[in-house]
Motif scaffolding. Sequence first.
Motif, PDB file in Angstrom:
ATOM      1  N   ILE A 287       0.843  -1.202   0.000  1.00 55.95           N
ATOM      2  CA  ILE A 287       0.000   0.000   0.000  1.00 55.95           C
ATOM      3  C   ILE A 287       0.880   1.255   0.000  1.00 55.95           C
ATOM      4  O   ILE A 287       0.663   2.182  -0.773  1.00 55.95           O
ATOM      5  CB  ILE A 287      -0.972  -0.015   1.203  1.00 55.95           C
ATOM      6  CG1 ILE A 287      -1.997  -1.137   1.028  1.00 55.95           C
ATOM      7  CG2 ILE A 287      -1.655   1.338   1.370  1.00 55.95           C
ATOM      8  CD1 ILE A 287      -2.820  -1.438   2.269  1.00 55.95           C
TER       9      ILE A 287
ATOM     10  N   PHE B 118       1.328   4.372  -2.877  1.00 51.60           N
ATOM     11  CA  PHE B 118       1.125   5.801  -2.628  1.00 51.60           C
ATOM     12  C   PHE B 118       2.419   6.619  -2.642  1.00 51.60           C
ATOM     13  O   PHE B 118       2.460   7.724  -3.174  1.00 51.60           O
ATOM     14  CB  PHE B 118       0.394   6.031  -1.301  1.00 51.60           C
ATOM     15  CG  PHE B 118      -1.058   5.672  -1.365  1.00 51.60           C
ATOM     16  CD1 PHE B 118      -1.946   6.450  -2.096  1.00 51.60           C
ATOM     17  CD2 PHE B 118      -1.543   4.550  -0.717  1.00 51.60           C
ATOM     18  CE1 PHE B 118      -3.293   6.126  -2.166  1.00 51.60           C
ATOM     19  CE2 PHE B 118      -2.890   4.215  -0.780  1.00 51.60           C
ATOM     20  CZ  PHE B 118      -3.772   5.002  -1.507  1.00 51.60           C
TER      21      PHE B 118
ATOM     22  N   HIS C 128       4.728   5.192  -6.079  1.00 49.88           N
ATOM     23  CA  HIS C 128       3.946   5.143  -7.317  1.00 49.88           C
ATOM     24  C   HIS C 128       4.141   3.843  -8.084  1.00 49.88           C
ATOM     25  O   HIS C 128       4.164   3.832  -9.318  1.00 49.88           O
ATOM     26  CB  HIS C 128       4.250   6.358  -8.202  1.00 49.88           C
ATOM     27  CG  HIS C 128       4.130   7.649  -7.463  1.00 49.88           C
ATOM     28  ND1 HIS C 128       2.924   8.153  -7.022  1.00 49.88           N
ATOM     29  CD2 HIS C 128       5.076   8.523  -7.040  1.00 49.88           C
ATOM     30  CE1 HIS C 128       3.129   9.278  -6.380  1.00 49.88           C
ATOM     31  NE2 HIS C 128       4.426   9.527  -6.365  1.00 49.88           N
TER      32      HIS C 128
END
Length: 137
Positions: free
Chosen positions: A107, A111, A114
């Motif tokens: 995760i 974020f 990228h």
Amino acid sequence: MWLVFALLSAIFAALTSILAKMGIDGVNSNLATAIRTVVVVIMAWGMVFLTNTQSGISEISKKSWVFLILSGLATGASWLCYYRALQMGDVSKVVPIDKLSIVLTMILAFFLLHEQFTVKSLVGCILIGIGTFVMVI
């Protein structure tokens, strides 16, 4: 070749958990973490000198220094928490929860770095989460 090192990492990580649980009995978890850390430092610097890469230290950028130091602080916090959890709980329950770091890493990689998050990685994350839940309850 990365796959060989990744598999070796998994094997050594498994041994780490078992050996730590066997060795932590009657030892303060912070002290145990400190002892482990000294051994890791000696091994890491030993590899630096064995491979003759110590001269590269002067070429490290300020940005890299900051992130390497932050990574070291995160590692230290993780190890301190991990050893305390091992001391208090069963390895068979602590390790699966610790491995939820896989899901969190994916995760964060999406974020912050990228990196792609595909259907396959989403399914994998969900399965790891479900597997962890099943193993811990």
